[in-house]
Design a protein around this motif. Sequence first.
Motif, PDB file in Angstrom:
ATOM      1  N   ALA A  14       0.824  -1.212   0.000  1.00  0.00           N
ATOM      2  CA  ALA A  14       0.000   0.000   0.000  1.00  0.00           C
ATOM      3  C   ALA A  14       0.855   1.258   0.000  1.00  0.00           C
ATOM      4  N   MET A  15       1.981   1.224   0.679  1.00  0.00           N
ATOM      5  CA  MET A  15       2.893   2.373   0.668  1.00  0.00           C
ATOM      6  C   MET A  15       3.482   2.549  -0.725  1.00  0.00           C
ATOM      7  N   VAL A  16       3.940   1.454  -1.321  1.00  0.00           N
ATOM      8  CA  VAL A  16       4.567   1.512  -2.640  1.00  0.00           C
ATOM      9  C   VAL A  16       3.584   2.003  -3.701  1.00  0.00           C
ATOM     10  N   ARG A  17       2.326   1.597  -3.600  1.00  0.00           N
ATOM     11  CA  ARG A  17       1.324   2.044  -4.576  1.00  0.00           C
ATOM     12  C   ARG A  17       1.145   3.555  -4.567  1.00  0.00           C
ATOM     13  N   ALA A  18       1.458   4.201  -3.457  1.00  0.00           N
ATOM     14  CA  ALA A  18       1.303   5.652  -3.353  1.00  0.00           C
ATOM     15  C   ALA A  18       2.486   6.415  -3.942  1.00  0.00           C
ATOM     16  N   THR A  19       3.532   5.708  -4.373  1.00  0.00           N
ATOM     17  CA  THR A  19       4.718   6.368  -4.921  1.00  0.00           C
ATOM     18  C   THR A  19       4.611   6.510  -6.434  1.00  0.00           C
ATOM     19  N   ASN A  20       5.413   7.395  -6.986  1.00  0.00           N
ATOM     20  CA  ASN A  20       5.498   7.564  -8.440  1.00  0.00           C
ATOM     21  C   ASN A  20       6.833   7.022  -8.914  1.00  0.00           C
ATOM     22  N   GLY A  21       6.854   6.448 -10.091  1.00  0.00           N
ATOM     23  CA  GLY A  21       8.094   5.954 -10.655  1.00  0.00           C
ATOM     24  C   GLY A  21       8.256   4.467 -10.453  1.00  0.00           C
ATOM     25  N   PHE A  22       9.510   4.006 -10.555  1.00  0.00           N
ATOM     26  CA  PHE A  22       9.819   2.587 -10.430  1.00  0.00           C
ATOM     27  C   PHE A  22       9.796   2.217  -8.958  1.00  0.00           C
ATOM     28  N   ASN A  23       8.928   1.275  -8.586  1.00  0.00           N
ATOM     29  CA  ASN A  23       8.845   0.886  -7.188  1.00  0.00           C
ATOM     30  C   ASN A  23       8.797  -0.628  -7.047  1.00  0.00           C
ATOM     31  N   VAL A  24       9.220  -1.094  -5.895  1.00  0.00           N
ATOM     32  CA  VAL A  24       9.343  -2.522  -5.625  1.00  0.00           C
ATOM     33  C   VAL A  24       8.857  -2.792  -4.207  1.00  0.00           C
ATOM     34  N   VAL A  25       8.072  -3.845  -4.048  1.00  0.00           N
ATOM     35  CA  VAL A  25       7.728  -4.302  -2.700  1.00  0.00           C
ATOM     36  C   VAL A  25       8.843  -5.244  -2.281  1.00  0.00           C
ATOM     37  N   ALA A  26       9.590  -4.855  -1.249  1.00  0.00           N
ATOM     38  CA  ALA A  26      10.726  -5.656  -0.793  1.00  0.00           C
ATOM     39  C   ALA A  26      10.961  -5.423   0.688  1.00  0.00           C
ATOM     40  N   ASP A  27      11.225  -6.487   1.377  1.00  0.00           N
ATOM     41  CA  ASP A  27      11.541  -6.403   2.796  1.00  0.00           C
ATOM     42  C   ASP A  27      12.990  -5.953   2.952  1.00  0.00           C
ATOM     43  N   GLU A  28      13.249  -5.112   3.923  1.00  0.00           N
ATOM     44  CA  GLU A  28      14.603  -4.596   4.144  1.00  0.00           C
ATOM     45  C   GLU A  28      15.586  -5.711   4.498  1.00  0.00           C
ATOM     46  N   GLU A  29      15.087  -6.836   5.003  1.00  0.00           N
ATOM     47  CA  GLU A  29      15.960  -7.945   5.373  1.00  0.00           C
ATOM     48  C   GLU A  29      16.264  -8.867   4.197  1.00  0.00           C
ATOM     49  N   TRP A  30      15.543  -8.747   3.085  1.00  0.00           N
ATOM     50  CA  TRP A  30      15.728  -9.620   1.914  1.00  0.00           C
ATOM     51  C   TRP A  30      15.670  -8.779   0.657  1.00  0.00           C
ATOM     52  N   LEU A  31      16.744  -8.126   0.325  1.00  0.00           N
ATOM     53  CA  LEU A  31      16.758  -7.214  -0.822  1.00  0.00           C
ATOM     54  C   LEU A  31      16.907  -7.976  -2.138  1.00  0.00           C
ATOM     55  N   PRO A  32      16.020  -7.715  -3.098  1.00  0.00           N
ATOM     56  CA  PRO A  32      16.028  -8.468  -4.362  1.00  0.00           C
ATOM     57  C   PRO A  32      16.778  -7.781  -5.498  1.00  0.00           C
ATOM     58  N   PHE A  33      17.884  -7.117  -5.190  1.00  0.00           N
ATOM     59  CA  PHE A  33      18.565  -6.333  -6.206  1.00  0.00           C
ATOM     60  C   PHE A  33      19.887  -6.970  -6.609  1.00  0.00           C
ATOM     61  N   ALA A  34      20.263  -6.733  -7.854  1.00  0.00           N
ATOM     62  CA  ALA A  34      21.502  -7.273  -8.401  1.00  0.00           C
ATOM     63  C   ALA A  34      22.718  -6.652  -7.707  1.00  0.00           C
ATOM     64  N   ASP A  35      23.821  -7.350  -7.766  1.00  0.00           N
ATOM     65  CA  ASP A  35      25.082  -6.827  -7.237  1.00  0.00           C
ATOM     66  C   ASP A  35      25.456  -5.549  -7.978  1.00  0.00           C
ATOM     67  N   ALA A  36      25.996  -4.583  -7.252  1.00  0.00           N
ATOM     68  CA  ALA A  36      26.511  -3.330  -7.817  1.00  0.00           C
ATOM     69  C   ALA A  36      25.482  -2.615  -8.702  1.00  0.00           C
ATOM     70  N   ALA A  37      24.234  -2.588  -8.253  1.00  0.00           N
ATOM     71  CA  ALA A  37      23.165  -1.964  -9.044  1.00  0.00           C
ATOM     72  C   ALA A  37      22.993  -0.476  -8.745  1.00  0.00           C
ATOM     73  N   PHE A  38      23.446  -0.007  -7.575  1.00  0.00           N
ATOM     74  CA  PHE A  38      23.143   1.360  -7.158  1.00  0.00           C
ATOM     75  C   PHE A  38      24.396   2.148  -6.780  1.00  0.00           C
ATOM     76  N   ASP A  39      24.296   3.456  -6.996  1.00  0.00           N
ATOM     77  CA  ASP A  39      25.346   4.375  -6.566  1.00  0.00           C
ATOM     78  C   ASP A  39      25.052   4.904  -5.164  1.00  0.00           C
ATOM     79  N   LEU A  40      23.788   4.909  -4.792  1.00  0.00           N
ATOM     80  CA  LEU A  40      23.360   5.431  -3.488  1.00  0.00           C
ATOM     81  C   LEU A  40      22.177   4.625  -2.995  1.00  0.00           C
ATOM     82  N   VAL A  41      22.207   4.268  -1.709  1.00  0.00           N
ATOM     83  CA  VAL A  41      21.058   3.662  -1.043  1.00  0.00           C
ATOM     84  C   VAL A  41      20.800   4.490   0.206  1.00  0.00           C
ATOM     85  N   VAL A  42      19.587   5.000   0.329  1.00  0.00           N
ATOM     86  CA  VAL A  42      19.187   5.725   1.535  1.00  0.00           C
ATOM     87  C   VAL A  42      18.009   4.990   2.159  1.00  0.00           C
ATOM     88  N   SER A  43      17.932   5.046   3.473  1.00  0.00           N
ATOM     89  CA  SER A  43      16.870   4.356   4.179  1.00  0.00           C
ATOM     90  C   SER A  43      16.398   5.206   5.346  1.00  0.00           C
TER      91      SER A  43
END
Length: 170
Positions: free
Chosen positions: A117-146
Motif C-alpha cells: 500500500a505504501m509503494v502504490r502511493a509512490t510515483n516511478g519505479f517501485n518494488v515491494v521488498a523487505d529490508e531484510e531480503w533485498l532483491p537487487f543485483a550486485d553493484a546496481a546502485f550508486d546510493l542507497v538511503v533508508s
Amino acid sequence: WSWNPCSSISRWAKQAQDRFDTHSFQIENEPFSLTTSAPQIFDRHLVRARRQRAAAAFSEFSFLYDEVCSRLVERLELIQRTFPHTLVLGARTGGMAERLRGCFGVEALVQADSAAAMVRATNGFNVVADEEWLPFADAAFDLVVSPISLHTTNDLPGALAQIRRALKPD
C-alpha cells in the motif's frame, strides 16, 4: 536505456536464502553443533501490516519521516559526486524520492517498501521488498538511503551487508 536493478533477482534470491538461512557449525574440539541465526526481535509481518494500515493517512502523521528526509538531503548536498542509480529503502509514500528527483545527478530512482500500500502511493519505479531480503543485483546502485526504516530489522548486519552488495564499489 536498459538498466534493470532486478535483473538477477531470482538467482540472487536463491543465493540469499542459502546464505541467510540458519547455519550450523562445529565448534573446534567440541562434539556438538551450535545453530545460530539472527534473533527475531521484531515481528516483520506485524511491521508490514502496520505500514499497510498507515499508508492511507500517512501524510497526516509523517512529520518525523519528512524531517529525516530533509536532513538526509542536506547531508547529501555536501557530497561532491553524483548518484545516477539510487535506491530508497523504506520509501513510504515517496517523500524521500520527491526530494531526490532532479538533484544529485539521479537518473534512475527505485523506491522499495515492505508494504504494498505504501509503494502504490509512490510515483516511478517501485518494488515491494523487505529490508531484510533485498532483491537487487550486485553493484546496481550508486546510493542507497533508508530514512527511518532499518531500525525494525532483526538482522541489521545482514541487511547492511545486502545493501553493501547492491552498491557499486567506490
